[in-house]
Design a protein around this motif. Structure first.
Motif, PDB file in Angstrom:
ATOM      1  N   UNK A  75      33.397  -0.797 -29.159  1.00 37.33           N
ATOM      2  CA  UNK A  75      33.591   0.313 -30.094  1.00 37.33           C
ATOM      3  C   UNK A  75      32.632   0.217 -31.282  1.00 37.33           C
ATOM      4  N   UNK A  76      32.332  -0.996 -31.699  1.00 38.02           N
ATOM      5  CA  UNK A  76      31.400  -1.188 -32.809  1.00 38.02           C
ATOM      6  C   UNK A  76      30.032  -0.633 -32.448  1.00 38.02           C
ATOM      7  N   UNK A  77      29.575  -0.981 -31.262  1.00 34.30           N
ATOM      8  CA  UNK A  77      28.271  -0.487 -30.799  1.00 34.30           C
ATOM      9  C   UNK A  77      28.287   1.029 -30.636  1.00 34.30           C
ATOM     10  N   UNK A  78      29.393   1.558 -30.121  1.00 33.52           N
ATOM     11  CA  UNK A  78      29.495   2.995 -29.915  1.00 33.52           C
ATOM     12  C   UNK A  78      29.427   3.734 -31.262  1.00 33.52           C
ATOM     13  N   UNK A  79      30.157   3.226 -32.278  1.00 29.22           N
ATOM     14  CA  UNK A  79      30.111   3.870 -33.593  1.00 29.22           C
ATOM     15  C   UNK A  79      28.697   3.817 -34.169  1.00 29.22           C
ATOM     16  N   UNK A  80      28.034   2.671 -34.026  1.00 27.69           N
ATOM     17  CA  UNK A  80      26.652   2.534 -34.504  1.00 27.69           C
ATOM     18  C   UNK A  80      25.747   3.564 -33.820  1.00 27.69           C
ATOM     19  N   UNK A  81      25.875   3.681 -32.500  1.00 32.67           N
ATOM     20  CA  UNK A  81      25.043   4.630 -31.753  1.00 32.67           C
ATOM     21  C   UNK A  81      25.309   6.078 -32.169  1.00 32.67           C
ATOM     22  N   UNK A  82      26.573   6.422 -32.366  1.00 30.66           N
ATOM     23  CA  UNK A  82      26.921   7.790 -32.755  1.00 30.66           C
ATOM     24  C   UNK A  82      26.362   8.114 -34.136  1.00 30.66           C
ATOM     25  N   UNK A  83      26.537   7.197 -35.086  1.00 33.08           N
ATOM     26  CA  UNK A  83      26.036   7.438 -36.445  1.00 33.08           C
ATOM     27  C   UNK A  83      24.512   7.545 -36.443  1.00 33.08           C
ATOM     28  N   UNK A  84      23.849   6.690 -35.668  1.00 36.29           N
ATOM     29  CA  UNK A  84      22.393   6.744 -35.574  1.00 36.29           C
ATOM     30  C   UNK A  84      21.940   8.078 -34.987  1.00 36.29           C
ATOM     31  N   UNK A  85      22.651   8.550 -33.973  1.00 36.49           N
ATOM     32  CA  UNK A  85      22.287   9.814 -33.332  1.00 36.49           C
ATOM     33  C   UNK A  85      22.520  11.003 -34.278  1.00 36.49           C
ATOM     34  N   UNK A  86      23.658  11.009 -34.953  1.00 33.32           N
ATOM     35  CA  UNK A  86      23.983  12.121 -35.860  1.00 33.32           C
ATOM     36  C   UNK A  86      23.008  12.176 -37.026  1.00 33.32           C
ATOM     37  N   UNK A  87      22.709  11.030 -37.583  1.00 29.04           N
ATOM     38  CA  UNK A  87      21.797  10.987 -38.742  1.00 29.04           C
ATOM     39  C   UNK A  87      20.336  11.065 -38.326  1.00 29.04           C
TER      40      UNK A  87
END
Length: 108
Positions: A92-104
């Motif tokens: 989940x940590x990696x998934x949140x990092x990936x989502x935030x990176x993609x959104x920003x």
């Protein structure tokens, strides 16, 4: 039970006793304010809190708030952060990092 806790290396919790005088003071306060009802004030909060805690919108809002406040945009991805995420056991940590990176649309 306190002895058992001490033998295991713990510290027993302090017992809180309420004096008779304190109880009388609260009873007097309630008697003078007869329209005071603790349940009327507590029930709406607990119902609202229960709905918020169990709703998808609440969970999504919390994830967005964490993603927007706990990640700082940077120009270049940090190799130490990349290494730490690669060794992270929680997906989940990696998934949140990936989502935030993609959104920003920038490394964080």
């Amino acid at each position: 039970q306190d002895n058992r806790i001490r033998r295991s290396g713990g510290v027993p919790l302090a017992s809180h006793t309420v004096s008779t005088r304190t109880v009388k003071n609260y009873k007097t306060e309630l008697a003078f304010h007869s329209k005071t009802s603790m349940t009327q004030k507590a029930i709406p909060k607990s119902q609202s809190r229960e709905v918020a805690e169990r709703s998808f919108r609440g969970a999504f809002g919390l994830a967005c708030m964490i993603g927007s406040t706990h990640f700082i945009p940077v120009d270049k991805e940090d190799p130490d952060v990349r290494r730490e995420l690669a060794n992270c056991k929680n997906p989940d940590t990696r998934m949140l990092y990936d989502i935030v990176t993609e959104v920003r649309q920038t490394p964080v």
